[in-house]
Design a protein around this motif. Sequence first.
Motif, PDB file in Angstrom:
ATOM      1  N   PHE A 220       0.892  -1.316  -0.088  1.00  0.00           N
ATOM      2  CA  PHE A 220       0.046   0.148   0.032  1.00  0.00           C
ATOM      3  C   PHE A 220       0.772   1.188   0.052  1.00  0.00           C
ATOM      4  O   PHE A 220       0.505   2.294  -0.532  1.00  0.00           O
ATOM      5  CB  PHE A 220      -0.902  -0.001   1.228  1.00  0.00           C
ATOM      6  N   ALA A 221       1.945   1.272   0.822  1.00  0.00           N
ATOM      7  CA  ALA A 221       2.856   2.295   0.744  1.00  0.00           C
ATOM      8  C   ALA A 221       3.100   2.750  -0.851  1.00  0.00           C
ATOM      9  O   ALA A 221       3.480   3.736  -1.028  1.00  0.00           O
ATOM     10  CB  ALA A 221       4.003   2.009   1.668  1.00  0.00           C
ATOM     11  N   ALA A 222       3.794   1.652  -1.576  1.00  0.00           N
ATOM     12  CA  ALA A 222       4.180   1.755  -3.033  1.00  0.00           C
ATOM     13  C   ALA A 222       3.151   2.542  -3.884  1.00  0.00           C
ATOM     14  O   ALA A 222       3.501   3.181  -4.403  1.00  0.00           O
ATOM     15  CB  ALA A 222       4.353   0.221  -3.366  1.00  0.00           C
ATOM     16  N   PHE A 223       1.875   2.298  -3.508  1.00  0.00           N
ATOM     17  CA  PHE A 223       0.619   2.952  -4.235  1.00  0.00           C
ATOM     18  C   PHE A 223       0.761   4.257  -3.916  1.00  0.00           C
ATOM     19  O   PHE A 223       0.468   5.327  -4.694  1.00  0.00           O
ATOM     20  CB  PHE A 223      -0.482   2.060  -4.448  1.00  0.00           C
ATOM     21  N   LEU A 224       0.608   4.686  -2.477  1.00  0.00           N
ATOM     22  CA  LEU A 224       0.653   5.838  -2.193  1.00  0.00           C
ATOM     23  C   LEU A 224       1.837   6.792  -2.547  1.00  0.00           C
ATOM     24  O   LEU A 224       1.581   7.680  -2.961  1.00  0.00           O
ATOM     25  CB  LEU A 224       0.650   6.110  -0.548  1.00  0.00           C
ATOM     26  N   PHE A 225       2.899   6.337  -2.459  1.00  0.00           N
ATOM     27  CA  PHE A 225       4.329   6.999  -2.944  1.00  0.00           C
ATOM     28  C   PHE A 225       4.100   7.618  -4.728  1.00  0.00           C
ATOM     29  O   PHE A 225       4.420   8.397  -4.953  1.00  0.00           O
ATOM     30  CB  PHE A 225       5.441   6.128  -3.000  1.00  0.00           C
ATOM     31  N   MET A 226       3.465   6.280  -5.401  1.00  0.00           N
ATOM     32  CA  MET A 226       3.619   6.483  -6.686  1.00  0.00           C
ATOM     33  C   MET A 226       2.281   7.459  -7.073  1.00  0.00           C
ATOM     34  O   MET A 226       2.409   8.336  -8.013  1.00  0.00           O
ATOM     35  CB  MET A 226       2.901   5.267  -7.306  1.00  0.00           C
ATOM     36  N   GLU A 227       1.141   7.723  -6.292  1.00  0.00           N
ATOM     37  CA  GLU A 227       0.306   8.611  -6.455  1.00  0.00           C
ATOM     38  C   GLU A 227       1.078  10.143  -6.371  1.00  0.00           C
ATOM     39  O   GLU A 227       0.616  10.866  -7.123  1.00  0.00           O
ATOM     40  CB  GLU A 227      -0.787   8.453  -5.360  1.00  0.00           C
ATOM     41  N   GLY A 228       1.802  10.345  -5.058  1.00  0.00           N
ATOM     42  CA  GLY A 228       2.337  11.252  -5.051  1.00  0.00           C
ATOM     43  C   GLY A 228       3.210  11.960  -6.224  1.00  0.00           C
ATOM     44  O   GLY A 228       3.125  13.050  -6.569  1.00  0.00           O
ATOM     45  N   PHE A 229       3.919  10.991  -6.706  1.00  0.00           N
ATOM     46  CA  PHE A 229       5.136  11.038  -7.696  1.00  0.00           C
ATOM     47  C   PHE A 229       3.915  11.346  -8.954  1.00  0.00           C
ATOM     48  O   PHE A 229       4.620  12.485  -9.904  1.00  0.00           O
ATOM     49  CB  PHE A 229       6.015  10.297  -7.744  1.00  0.00           C
ATOM     50  N   MET A 230       3.140  10.936  -9.295  1.00  0.00           N
ATOM     51  CA  MET A 230       2.209  11.078 -10.497  1.00  0.00           C
ATOM     52  C   MET A 230       1.710  12.454 -10.322  1.00  0.00           C
ATOM     53  O   MET A 230       1.588  13.154 -11.261  1.00  0.00           O
ATOM     54  CB  MET A 230       1.397  10.012 -10.501  1.00  0.00           C
ATOM     55  N   VAL A 231       1.164  12.813  -9.369  1.00  0.00           N
ATOM     56  CA  VAL A 231       0.450  14.270  -9.193  1.00  0.00           C
ATOM     57  C   VAL A 231       1.799  15.131  -9.587  1.00  0.00           C
ATOM     58  O   VAL A 231       1.496  16.024 -10.154  1.00  0.00           O
ATOM     59  CB  VAL A 231       0.056  14.462  -7.827  1.00  0.00           C
ATOM     60  N   GLY A 232       2.989  15.039  -9.258  1.00  0.00           N
ATOM     61  CA  GLY A 232       3.956  15.788  -9.403  1.00  0.00           C
ATOM     62  C   GLY A 232       4.276  15.962 -10.870  1.00  0.00           C
ATOM     63  O   GLY A 232       4.826  16.965 -11.394  1.00  0.00           O
ATOM     64  N   VAL A 233       4.342  14.660 -11.293  1.00  0.00           N
ATOM     65  CA  VAL A 233       4.451  14.581 -13.150  1.00  0.00           C
ATOM     66  C   VAL A 233       3.753  15.716 -13.790  1.00  0.00           C
ATOM     67  O   VAL A 233       3.821  16.260 -14.480  1.00  0.00           O
ATOM     68  CB  VAL A 233       4.551  13.255 -13.515  1.00  0.00           C
ATOM     69  N   PHE A 234       2.317  15.627 -13.339  1.00  0.00           N
ATOM     70  CA  PHE A 234       1.248  16.152 -13.970  1.00  0.00           C
ATOM     71  C   PHE A 234       1.269  17.771 -13.349  1.00  0.00           C
ATOM     72  O   PHE A 234       0.457  18.521 -14.369  1.00  0.00           O
ATOM     73  CB  PHE A 234      -0.361  15.517 -13.709  1.00  0.00           C
ATOM     74  N   SER A 235       1.791  18.123 -12.671  1.00  0.00           N
ATOM     75  CA  SER A 235       1.902  19.408 -12.146  1.00  0.00           C
ATOM     76  C   SER A 235       3.186  20.189 -12.115  1.00  0.00           C
ATOM     77  O   SER A 235       3.167  21.367 -12.098  1.00  0.00           O
ATOM     78  CB  SER A 235       1.424  19.774 -10.538  1.00  0.00           C
ATOM     79  N   ALA A 236       4.224  19.501 -12.515  1.00  0.00           N
ATOM     80  CA  ALA A 236       5.492  20.132 -12.567  1.00  0.00           C
ATOM     81  C   ALA A 236       5.726  21.198 -13.880  1.00  0.00           C
ATOM     82  O   ALA A 236       5.313  20.741 -14.806  1.00  0.00           O
ATOM     83  CB  ALA A 236       6.703  19.045 -12.602  1.00  0.00           C
ATOM     84  N   LEU A 237       6.176  22.389 -13.533  1.00  0.00           N
ATOM     85  CA  LEU A 237       6.536  23.193 -14.771  1.00  0.00           C
ATOM     86  C   LEU A 237       7.745  23.520 -14.857  1.00  0.00           C
ATOM     87  O   LEU A 237       8.229  24.423 -15.394  1.00  0.00           O
ATOM     88  CB  LEU A 237       5.751  24.566 -14.159  1.00  0.00           C
ATOM     89  N   ASP A 238       8.794  22.898 -14.046  1.00  0.00           N
ATOM     90  CA  ASP A 238      10.110  22.884 -14.329  1.00  0.00           C
ATOM     91  C   ASP A 238      10.684  21.386 -14.821  1.00  0.00           C
ATOM     92  O   ASP A 238      10.296  20.528 -14.355  1.00  0.00           O
ATOM     93  CB  ASP A 238      10.943  23.294 -13.119  1.00  0.00           C
ATOM     94  N   GLY A 239      11.489  21.500 -15.883  1.00  0.00           N
ATOM     95  CA  GLY A 239      12.006  20.276 -16.619  1.00  0.00           C
ATOM     96  C   GLY A 239      12.806  19.463 -15.600  1.00  0.00           C
ATOM     97  O   GLY A 239      12.521  18.284 -15.729  1.00  0.00           O
ATOM     98  N   VAL A 240      13.441  19.930 -14.820  1.00  0.00           N
ATOM     99  CA  VAL A 240      14.116  18.827 -13.874  1.00  0.00           C
ATOM    100  C   VAL A 240      13.357  18.264 -12.777  1.00  0.00           C
ATOM    101  O   VAL A 240      13.280  17.197 -12.357  1.00  0.00           O
ATOM    102  CB  VAL A 240      15.456  19.585 -13.220  1.00  0.00           C
ATOM    103  N   LEU A 241      12.473  19.321 -12.399  1.00  0.00           N
ATOM    104  CA  LEU A 241      11.460  18.793 -11.312  1.00  0.00           C
ATOM    105  C   LEU A 241      10.473  17.786 -11.777  1.00  0.00           C
ATOM    106  O   LEU A 241      10.439  16.675 -11.420  1.00  0.00           O
ATOM    107  CB  LEU A 241      10.537  19.953 -10.743  1.00  0.00           C
TER     108      LEU A 241
END
Length: 224
Positions: A118-139
Amino acid sequence: MFFLDSHLLSILIWLPILGGVLVLATGDDRNAALARKISFGFSIATLLASFSLYRNFDLTTADMQFVEQMPWINIFDIQYFLGVDGISVPLILLTTFLTVIVVVAGWEVVQERTAQYFAAFLFMEGFMVGVFSALDGVLFYLFWELTLIPMFLLIGVWGGSNRIYATIKFVLFTLAGSVLMLVGIIVLYYAGGKTFDILHLSSASYPPHLQLWLFFAFFSAFAV
């Protein structure tokens, strides 16, 4: 409320990640019931926060909204830069909704290493939201790469009978795609005026042949 609205994207990113840490802290399978409850609670909280994102999103403008921007690595003009538009908001909603579904679906099915699952899916959820909202190329690249870690573990530990073979293929293919994306981001940095600001890079002018090569670099990475 002002703090929540002005940092809503950060909350959507880091809330499930915090939940993942707490789930891991429950320990072994003797506390599996607690791990499930914490996972469900954080997934629901993140889903509700994404509803707030949608409810307060202005559909009358194409500008980026809920923008958060602060310096990170100044020497390369790398920023903690977040924002969403009309494309990324539905994807964030879908991510938070599906995470709840995944937690419920694995409630009784997963009986071993429950906290880690379950932790793996929660981590992945946070990282995926980061992918969809990042406006810096490195981020963006950082969040993109971080999503691969829980996916790697989920396939390798809870996959089917050929999970080791599948994991090796996953690593090799995603590594190749990630290298192409990294090269594309670095080329954009120099061609776009030595900045990783995605909004600036998207409005810069590039020679046609460079556009073609950059397209294939990013397309190959996303296709993998």
